[in-house]
Design a protein around this motif. Structure first.
Motif, PDB file in Angstrom:
ATOM      1  N   THR A 134       0.973  -1.193   0.010  1.00 46.26           N
ATOM      2  CA  THR A 134      -0.100   0.053  -0.069  1.00 46.26           C
ATOM      3  C   THR A 134       0.780   1.106  -0.015  1.00 46.26           C
ATOM      4  OG1 THR A 134      -1.609  -1.071   1.101  1.00 46.26           O
ATOM      5  CG2 THR A 134      -1.828   1.122   1.254  1.00 46.26           C
ATOM      6  N   TYR A 158      -4.390   9.889   0.199  1.00 44.09           N
ATOM      7  CA  TYR A 158      -4.937   8.474  -0.471  1.00 44.09           C
ATOM      8  C   TYR A 158      -3.986   7.388  -0.389  1.00 44.09           C
ATOM      9  CZ  TYR A 158      -7.779  11.996  -3.203  1.00 44.09           C
ATOM     10  OH  TYR A 158      -8.623  13.058  -3.387  1.00 44.09           O
ATOM     11  N   TYR A 175      -3.095   3.925  -2.304  1.00 42.60           N
ATOM     12  CA  TYR A 175      -3.023   3.425  -3.531  1.00 42.60           C
ATOM     13  C   TYR A 175      -2.818   1.737  -3.319  1.00 42.60           C
ATOM     14  CZ  TYR A 175      -3.085   7.948  -5.559  1.00 42.60           C
ATOM     15  OH  TYR A 175      -3.374   9.144  -5.920  1.00 42.60           O
ATOM     16  N   VAL A 200       0.609  -1.974  -5.226  1.00 43.75           N
ATOM     17  CA  VAL A 200       1.655  -1.324  -5.744  1.00 43.75           C
ATOM     18  C   VAL A 200       3.019  -1.729  -5.430  1.00 43.75           C
ATOM     19  CG1 VAL A 200       2.835   1.104  -5.818  1.00 43.75           C
ATOM     20  CG2 VAL A 200       0.166   1.153  -5.350  1.00 43.75           C
ATOM     21  N   ILE A 205       1.189   6.188 -11.428  1.00 38.34           N
ATOM     22  CA  ILE A 205       0.418   5.702 -10.323  1.00 38.34           C
ATOM     23  C   ILE A 205      -1.158   6.206 -10.584  1.00 38.34           C
ATOM     24  CG2 ILE A 205       0.084   5.891  -7.772  1.00 38.34           C
ATOM     25  CD1 ILE A 205       3.185   6.385  -7.867  1.00 38.34           C
ATOM     26  N   LYS A 206      -1.289   7.513 -10.504  1.00 33.86           N
ATOM     27  CA  LYS A 206      -2.846   7.890 -10.405  1.00 33.86           C
ATOM     28  C   LYS A 206      -3.824   7.102 -11.024  1.00 33.86           C
ATOM     29  CE  LYS A 206      -5.139  12.143 -11.260  1.00 33.86           C
ATOM     30  NZ  LYS A 206      -5.122  13.760 -11.842  1.00 33.86           N
ATOM     31  N   TYR A 221      -3.690   2.216 -10.449  1.00 35.11           N
ATOM     32  CA  TYR A 221      -3.774   1.596  -9.230  1.00 35.11           C
ATOM     33  C   TYR A 221      -5.143   2.165  -8.650  1.00 35.11           C
ATOM     34  CZ  TYR A 221       0.919   0.128  -9.944  1.00 35.11           C
ATOM     35  OH  TYR A 221       2.097  -0.275 -10.417  1.00 35.11           O
ATOM     36  N   ARG A 222      -5.595   0.906  -8.113  1.00 33.97           N
ATOM     37  CA  ARG A 222      -7.153   1.253  -7.168  1.00 33.97           C
ATOM     38  C   ARG A 222      -6.819   2.070  -6.024  1.00 33.97           C
ATOM     39  NH1 ARG A 222      -9.659  -1.220  -2.988  1.00 33.97           N
ATOM     40  NH2 ARG A 222      -8.085  -2.776  -2.957  1.00 33.97           N
ATOM     41  N   TYR A 223      -7.612   3.006  -5.712  1.00 31.89           N
ATOM     42  CA  TYR A 223      -6.895   3.883  -4.451  1.00 31.89           C
ATOM     43  C   TYR A 223      -8.389   4.357  -3.727  1.00 31.89           C
ATOM     44  CZ  TYR A 223      -8.699   7.695  -7.272  1.00 31.89           C
ATOM     45  OH  TYR A 223      -9.467   8.619  -8.233  1.00 31.89           O
TER      46      TYR A 223
END
Length: 70
Positions: free
Chosen positions: A22, A33, A35, A38, A60-61, A64-66
């Motif tokens: 994470t 936030y 993510y 990762v 990243i933005k 990945y689920r966040y």
């Protein structure tokens, strides 16, 4: 999660929990936030990037689920 301050116009601090993969990012303004899933290499790339904000936006933005935690 412990975060490390970074020199960025967009990001304030970054943390990483290797046991859960994470990534946690605090932005200027106080938003935080997390993510999920990762890889450690992405975290290391973020921390060593010349521009942390550009790396976040490109790698990243939207990859990945966040969730927002604050």
């Amino acid at each position: 999660m412990n975060r490390t301050p970074v020199s960025s116009s967009n990001l304030r601090s970054v943390g990483y929990d290797q046991s859960s993969n994470t990534l946690e990012i605090e932005f200027h303004g106080g938003r935080v936030y997390q993510y999920y899933n990762v890889p450690k290499g992405i975290y290391q790339g973020l921390m060593s990037a010349f521009s942390h904000g550009k790396y976040h936006n490109r790698r990243i933005k939207d990859s990945y689920r966040y969730s927002r935690v604050r």
